[in-house]
Scaffold this active site. Structure first.
Site, PDB file in Angstrom:
ATOM      1  N   HIS A 160       0.838  -1.206   0.000  1.00 35.19           N
ATOM      2  CA  HIS A 160       0.000   0.000   0.000  1.00 35.19           C
ATOM      3  C   HIS A 160       0.873   1.256   0.000  1.00 35.19           C
ATOM      4  O   HIS A 160       2.057   1.186   0.293  1.00 35.19           O
ATOM      5  CB  HIS A 160      -0.923   0.031   1.225  1.00 35.19           C
ATOM      6  CG  HIS A 160      -2.125  -0.868   1.086  1.00 35.19           C
ATOM      7  ND1 HIS A 160      -2.096  -2.192   1.430  1.00 35.19           N
ATOM      8  CD2 HIS A 160      -3.380  -0.609   0.619  1.00 35.19           C
ATOM      9  CE1 HIS A 160      -3.282  -2.728   1.178  1.00 35.19           C
ATOM     10  NE2 HIS A 160      -4.080  -1.800   0.682  1.00 35.19           N
ATOM     11  N   LYS A 164      -0.489   4.825   4.582  1.00 27.84           N
ATOM     12  CA  LYS A 164      -1.426   3.898   5.239  1.00 27.84           C
ATOM     13  C   LYS A 164      -1.081   3.731   6.718  1.00 27.84           C
ATOM     14  O   LYS A 164       0.076   3.550   7.083  1.00 27.84           O
ATOM     15  CB  LYS A 164      -1.419   2.543   4.525  1.00 27.84           C
ATOM     16  CG  LYS A 164      -2.447   1.593   5.122  1.00 27.84           C
ATOM     17  CD  LYS A 164      -2.819   0.472   4.180  1.00 27.84           C
ATOM     18  CE  LYS A 164      -3.809  -0.489   4.808  1.00 27.84           C
ATOM     19  NZ  LYS A 164      -5.074   0.133   5.202  1.00 27.84           N
TER      20      LYS A 164
HETATM   21  P1  NAD Z   1      -7.291   9.544   4.709  1.00 27.97           P
HETATM   22  O1  NAD Z   1      -6.456   9.798   5.925  1.00 27.97           O
HETATM   23  O2  NAD Z   1      -6.871  10.145   3.414  1.00 27.97           O
HETATM   24  O3  NAD Z   1      -8.809   9.993   4.966  1.00 27.97           O
HETATM   25  C1  NAD Z   1      -9.483   9.875   6.183  1.00 27.97           C
HETATM   26  C2  NAD Z   1     -10.256  11.182   6.361  1.00 27.97           C
HETATM   27  O4  NAD Z   1     -11.188  11.047   7.443  1.00 27.97           O
HETATM   28  C3  NAD Z   1      -9.338  12.371   6.704  1.00 27.97           C
HETATM   29  O5  NAD Z   1      -9.600  13.441   5.801  1.00 27.97           O
HETATM   30  C4  NAD Z   1      -9.763  12.735   8.116  1.00 27.97           C
HETATM   31  O6  NAD Z   1      -9.666  14.122   8.387  1.00 27.97           O
HETATM   32  C5  NAD Z   1     -11.225  12.284   8.089  1.00 27.97           C
HETATM   33  N1  NAD Z   1     -11.814  12.172   9.432  1.00 27.97           N
HETATM   34  C6  NAD Z   1     -11.335  11.483  10.488  1.00 27.97           C
HETATM   35  N2  NAD Z   1     -12.133  11.676  11.563  1.00 27.97           N
HETATM   36  C7  NAD Z   1     -13.117  12.503  11.167  1.00 27.97           C
HETATM   37  C8  NAD Z   1     -14.248  13.094  11.815  1.00 27.97           C
HETATM   38  N3  NAD Z   1     -14.481  12.865  13.115  1.00 27.97           N
HETATM   39  N4  NAD Z   1     -15.067  13.878  11.093  1.00 27.97           N
HETATM   40  C9  NAD Z   1     -14.841  14.122   9.788  1.00 27.97           C
HETATM   41  N5  NAD Z   1     -13.767  13.618   9.128  1.00 27.97           N
HETATM   42  C10 NAD Z   1     -12.928  12.812   9.805  1.00 27.97           C
HETATM   43  O7  NAD Z   1      -7.381   7.950   4.583  1.00 27.97           O
HETATM   44  P2  NAD Z   1      -7.920   7.072   3.356  1.00 27.97           P
HETATM   45  O8  NAD Z   1      -6.776   6.553   2.556  1.00 27.97           O
HETATM   46  O9  NAD Z   1      -9.036   7.784   2.687  1.00 27.97           O
HETATM   47  O10 NAD Z   1      -8.498   5.809   4.156  1.00 27.97           O
HETATM   48  C11 NAD Z   1      -9.504   5.937   5.145  1.00 27.97           C
HETATM   49  C12 NAD Z   1      -9.853   4.549   5.703  1.00 27.97           C
HETATM   50  O11 NAD Z   1     -10.444   3.756   4.676  1.00 27.97           O
HETATM   51  C13 NAD Z   1      -8.646   3.746   6.184  1.00 27.97           C
HETATM   52  O12 NAD Z   1      -9.037   2.998   7.335  1.00 27.97           O
HETATM   53  C14 NAD Z   1      -8.340   2.819   5.015  1.00 27.97           C
HETATM   54  O13 NAD Z   1      -7.660   1.638   5.387  1.00 27.97           O
HETATM   55  C15 NAD Z   1      -9.745   2.514   4.561  1.00 27.97           C
HETATM   56  N6  NAD Z   1      -9.893   2.028   3.167  1.00 27.97           N
HETATM   57  C16 NAD Z   1     -10.798   1.035   2.982  1.00 27.97           C
HETATM   58  C17 NAD Z   1     -11.076   0.564   1.715  1.00 27.97           C
HETATM   59  C18 NAD Z   1     -12.143  -0.483   1.529  1.00 27.97           C
HETATM   60  O14 NAD Z   1     -12.460  -0.856   0.384  1.00 27.97           O
HETATM   61  N7  NAD Z   1     -12.737  -0.957   2.621  1.00 27.97           N
HETATM   62  C19 NAD Z   1     -10.408   1.116   0.604  1.00 27.97           C
HETATM   63  C20 NAD Z   1      -9.482   2.150   0.810  1.00 27.97           C
HETATM   64  C21 NAD Z   1      -9.245   2.607   2.111  1.00 27.97           C
END
Ligand code: NAD
Length: 271
Positions: A160, A164
């Site tokens: 990744h 991450k």
């Molecule tokens: P990222 O850090 O770019 O985005 C997360 C966002 O959530 C940030 O902008 C953060 O400010 C926001 N956030 C956190 N707490 C918040 C709150 N209380 N209110 C509003 N916003 C809030 O991370 P990402 O790469 O987008 O990944 C996010 C999650 O999704 C991770 O856990 C990742 O592993 C997961 N993910 C899952 C899949 C899937 O298919 N299940 C795919 C990609 C990523």
């Protein structure tokens, strides 16, 4: 169709890597309406138009830092944030009877217990990976593991991007669960998560995990079945985060009218 009659979908963490994709997927969809875009309190996107911010042109939806305001009049929440936020959102979705689609990974046992409690009141769809390809891969992994048995060593290698936060990835663990299930094992009892130093020989029947982190890798997973004199490798490579966003939106639409409970992508995709 009157756009107001479409299911209203809220995107949590709209400024995140996945949040932007989710907002785009909802804005592009003829089957859903973007009901809200939520960012962290005090974020400089608050009050600005989400469509303009993600380069889609004005969407008529102002970004908010209040999940409660966003949830008013919404039927689903797409949540790819962090464990603490996701657990809080589960309670709000339960109260609002909104479908909670959770992509967040790295959830603890206690977090999962809280999610189960919330799922008594509303449908909750959670998957470590929302793509069709990975969910198919999980099914194949289960079958291959069952056919080959514990004489073949299973190793799961994932890669990744540098940003991450958790390892092994939620997807790697999901594939590990599938492999363990196929062999009639319990993953926590057989998982080997990270090796360093003089580790000694591999424990027979264990399922090993290795994580690569770097650059902008969207997500790659290999399930390696290593036997004597031969190997079988099942591989999935994601090249565009949009696959996860489309899967999440599909889950939100599928969840409309479903009874409360915990579901995953195999339910949504009918696999
Ligand atoms: P990222 O850090 O770019 O985005 C997360 C966002 O959530 C940030 O902008 C953060 O400010 C926001 N956030 C956190 N707490 C918040 C709150 N209380 N209110 C509003 N916003 C809030 O991370 P990402 O790469 O987008 O990944 C996010 C999650 O999704 C991770 O856990 C990742 O592993 C997961 N993910 C899952 C899949 C899937 O298919 N299940 C795919 C990609 C990523």
């Amino acid at each position: 169709m009157d756009p107001e009659a479409l299911p209203g979908v809220v995107v949590m963490g709209a400024a995140g890597r996945m949040g932007r994709m989710l907002a785009r997927a909802v804005l592009d969809s003829p089957e859903a309406r973007l009901a809200g875009a939520v960012v962290r309190p005090g974020h400089d996107w608050v009050g600005r138009d989400i469509g303009t911010l993600i380069g889609q042109g004005p969407a008529g939806v102002a970004v908010t830092d209040s999940p409660l305001d966003a949830l008013a009049g919404a039927q689903a929440v797409l949540d790819f944030t962090g464990p603490a936020t996701t657990v809080e959102m589960a309670d709000l979705c339960a109260q609002a009877r909104a479908v909670h689609v959770i992509g967040t990974t790295g959830l603890s046992e206690e977090d999962l217990r809280r999610l189960s409690l919330a799922a008594r009141h509303a449908a909750l769809v959670r998957a470590g990976n929302m793509s069709l390809g990975v969910n198919l891969l999980a099914g194949l992994t289960r079958r291959v593991a069952e056919a080959l048995g514990t004489q073949w060593d299973i190793e799961i290698v994932e890669a990744h991007h540098a940003g991450k936060a958790d390892a092994p990835s939620g997807t790697a663990l999901m594939l590990g669960e599938a492999a363990a299930e196929g062999r009639g094992q319990s993953l926590p009892q057989v998982a080997a998560r990270g090796r360093d130093g003089i580790t000694g020989p591999r424990t027979p029947g264990s399922i090993g995990f290795a994580a690569v982190r770097g650059g902008d890798i969207v997500g790659e997973h290999d399930v390696i079945f290593a036997g004597q004199g031969e190997r079988v490798v099942l591989r999935h490579m994601a090249t565009d985060r949009m696959i996860f966003a489309r899967g999440a939106l599909r889950a939100a639409l599928w969840g409309q009218g479903r009874p409360p409970g915990e579901y995953d992508m195999t339910d949504v995709l009918g696999l």
